[in-house]
Motif scaffolding. Structure first.
Motif: not given
Lengths: 382, 135
Positions: B5, B7, B47, B74, B77
Motif C-alpha cells: 500500500r 500514499i 491511498l 504505507l 505511515q
C-alpha cells in the motif's frame, strides 16, 4: 486457613504467606481524581486563595489557603478550544500534568492573588516539580467502581463519550470494569475493604480514605450477591511522590475531555471460606448492564438494553438486538496483571502489611443511595 | 506476487493525468484505490494498493517517480508510540482493517500495521494519543 489478619501478617513476616493474584485491578479513571500540593511560600509571600493558579497551563483550585492548591484530572487549559472545534482532542489536562510530575518533569506555575499586608506579592511565575513542592498528595474522590455500564450507541450518528467513541447503530460497545479482577467485585458486600485499607496506588502505597462519591450500597444483585450495576466506589489517597507514570496516565477522550487512568490494587486477606468463595467469582458470573449512550445515559433514563457477562465481553463480541457487536475494554488487563505481580512481590517480601479497615463502607440496607440532582434545578435549564 | 500500500502525492500539474490507469495497462499491476482526495488547489492524495510481481512493482514505482508522483509505502505511515500505549484496548473493535488484537496470555494489545489503510480512526479512538500518522 488463617483466621485473623494478625496471623496473616505474622506469616508474611515469616515468609510463609500464600499470596494469590486475582484481586487486583488497574482502576480506570474516567472517575474522579486529582492531587493537592503545598507549593511552599514565595519571598515576599503570596496568598493564592481566591486568586488564580495555572499548573502546566491547567487551572488548579486555590480557594483553600495561601499556597495549598488542588489540581483536578479533568481540568483543561483556559485556551483549550474544547468542543468548539468538534470533536475536541483534549491532548493535555490535569491528568497529564500529574503524569508529567510523577515522571519527574518540571511544569510551569503561573499564579496571582490580590496582595495583602501579610501576603504582599501579587503574582508568581516559576517552575515546580515534585522535588520543589512540600506535600504532593493524590486524592481521588471516586475510583474503583464496583461494576459499571457497557456503553453502546443506538442512534444514527457517531457519539463521543467518556466510554470512548461509539459508532452508530450498535457498531461497537465499550466497557471499563475489569470484571473478576476488579477488587470490589471480589468483595461484593464490602466486608474486607473499608476506610483505612492499605492499597497499591499509582505505583506507590495508598489508602482507602472514605467511601467513594456516588456510592450505592443497594444495587440490584445476582444470586451470588455480586452487583449487576455500578454500585460501591472508593475514595483513595496516597503520597504522589512515591508514584510513577506507569500507573498514573493522562488520558484524552476525543470530544469528551481529559482525565487520569489510575492503577489500583487492593489486597484481600482470605480470612474465611466465605471470603475465599467470593474472591473466586469468575467473569461468567458477573453481569454488566448495556446502556445506550445516545439517549438513555444523557437523559438519565433507566433503560438497560441487556445484561451481558464479562466472559462475553472478554470474548470480543456480544449480541445486542440480535446484532453481533465488537467489544473493547478501556481498562488495561496487561497493567492490571503488572500491578497484581508488583503487589504480590511487595507482600511476599514483607514490604506491604495488610490492614483491617478502621471503619466500614456503607453496607447493604444502610439507606444511602445516590440521589439525582433536584428536579426543580434540572427543569430550570433553558 | 506481492501486495503493498502506498500514499501517492499528485502535484497539481499531474492531477488530471491517467497515471493509475497506465500503471495497470503498462506495468501489469492490479490496483485498488482505498482513498483519494483532490484539494481546491488541484493537489491530489491517493491511498493505493498495488499487487503484482516484485519486478513489475519496482517498474511501476519508477514510472510514478518519472511522472512526478511521489509514492511512499504505507506500513510506515501509522505508528504506535509504544511508550505511550498502556494496552487499555480502546482501539479494539474500532479498526475497520482489524489491525489490533488482544493477546490472551499477556493482555497486551498487538498492533499489526501490515493491513492498515491509514483511515486514521485509531487516532481519535486512542485515549493515550499513542497512534501517530505521518502523511
Amino acid at each position: 486457613m488463617a483466621k485473623t489478619l494478625d496471623q496473616i501478617n505474622r506469616r508474611i513476616a515469616a515468609g510463609e504467606a500464600v499470596v494469590l493474584t486475582a484481586e487486583e485491578v488497574i482502576g480506570y479513571a474516567a472517575c474522579s481524581s486529582g492531587a493537592y500540593f503545598n507549593l511552599g511560600h514565595s519571598k515576599p509571600r503570596i496568598k493564592l486563595g481566591g486568586g488564580s493558579v495555572l499548573i502546566g497551563g491547567v487551572p488548579a483550585y486555590a480557594g483553600l489557603a495561601a499556597v495549598d492548591v488542588f489540581l483536578g484530572a479533568t481540568a483543561v487549559p483556559p485556551n483549550d478550544p474544547g468542543n468548539r472545534l468538534h470533536p475536541g482532542e483534549y491532548r493535555y489536562g490535569g491528568g497529564h500534568v500529574i503524569e508529567d510530575l510523577v515522571a519527574g518533569r518540571e511544569v510551569r506555575l503561573a499564579a496571582s492573588g490580590w496582595g495583602s499586608d501579610c501576603y504582599p506579592s501579587r503574582s508568581v511565575d516559576t517552575r515546580i516539580s515534585l522535588r520543589t513542592v512540600n506535600e504532593a498528595v493524590l486524592f481521588n474522590p471516586r475510583n474503583c467502581y464496583q461494576n459499571y455500564n457497557v456503553a453502546v450507541n443506538r442512534s444514527d450518528r457517531v457519539i463521543h463519550t467518556y466510554m470512548g467513541v461509539l459508532r452508530p447503530r450498535l457498531a461497537n460497545a465499550t466497557y471499563c470494569s475489569a470484571g473478576q479482577l476488579s477488587p470490589l467485585l471480589n468483595d461484593p458486600y464490602c466486608e474486607m475493604i473499608g476506610v483505612g485499607t492499605r492499597i497499591f496506588l499509582g505505583g506507590g502505597v495508598g489508602y482507602v480514605a472514605w467511601p467513594g462519591t456516588q456510592f450505592d450500597p443497594d444495587p440490584p444483585r445476582g444470586a451470588n450477591g455480586v452487583p449487576t450495576r455500578g454500585a460501591a466506589t472508593l475514595a483513595v489517597i496516597g503520597d504522589l511522590k512515591q508514584m510513577g507514570p506507569r500507573f498514573l496516565c493522562g488520558m484524552s477522550f476525543t470530544g469528551y475531555g481529559a482525565t487520569l487512568a489510575v492503577g489500583i490494587g487492593v489486597p484481600i486477606p482470605i480470612l474465611s471460606e466465605q471470603v475465599l468463595r467470593r474472591t473466586l467469582v469468575t467473569d461468567a458470573e458477573i453481569l454488566a448492564p448495556v446502556v445506550d449512550y445516545s439517549g438513555t445515559y444523557p437523559e438519565r433514563g433507566s433503560e438497560v438494553i441487556a445484561e451481558v457477562s464479562y466472559a462475553e465481553l472478554r470474548s470480543g463480541r456480544i449480541t445486542i438486538d440480535g446484532k453481533r457487536v465488537p467489544t473493547a475494554p478501556l481498562s488495561s488487563l496487561a497493567r492490571a496483571r503488572e500491578i497484581a505481580q508488583t503487589l504480590k512481590e511487595w507482600i511476599r517480601r514483607g514490604a506491604f502489611e495488610l490492614t483491617a479497615p478502621v471503619a466500614g463502607l456503607p453496607s447493604a440496607g444502610s439507606g444511602v443511595p445516590p440521589k439525582p440532582m433536584s428536579e426543580a434545578m434540572a427543569e430550570a435549564r433553558p | 506476487m506481492i501486495s503493498r500500500r502506498f500514499i501517492l502525492h499528485f502535484p497539481a500539474a499531474v492531477a488530471d493525468r491517467p497515471v493509475v490507469g497506465r500503471l495497470a495497462r503498462e506495468h501489469g499491476l492490479d490496483f485498488n484505490i482505498l482513498r483519494a482526495t483532490i484539494d481546491p488547489g488541484n493537489y491530489g492524495i491517493m491511498l493505493l494498493e498495488l499487487t503484482g510481481e516484485r519486478e513489475a512493482l519496482a517498474r511501476g514505482l519508477a514510472f510514478l517517480a518519472d511522472a512526478g508522483v511521489s509514492a511512499s509505502q504505507l506500513d510506515r505511515q501509522i505508528q504506535r508510540d509504544q511508550d505511550r500505549c498502556v494496552d487499555c484496548g480502546a482501539c479494539l473493535g474500532f479498526c475497520p482493517a482489524r489491525c489490533f488484537a488482544a493477546e490472551a496470555a499477556s493482555g497486551r494489545i498487538a498492533f499489526d500495521n501490515g493491513r492498515c489503510t491509514a483511515c486514521g480512526q485509531c487516532l481519535t479512538a486512542c485515549p493515550r494519543r499513542a497512534m501517530e500518522m505521518a502523511l
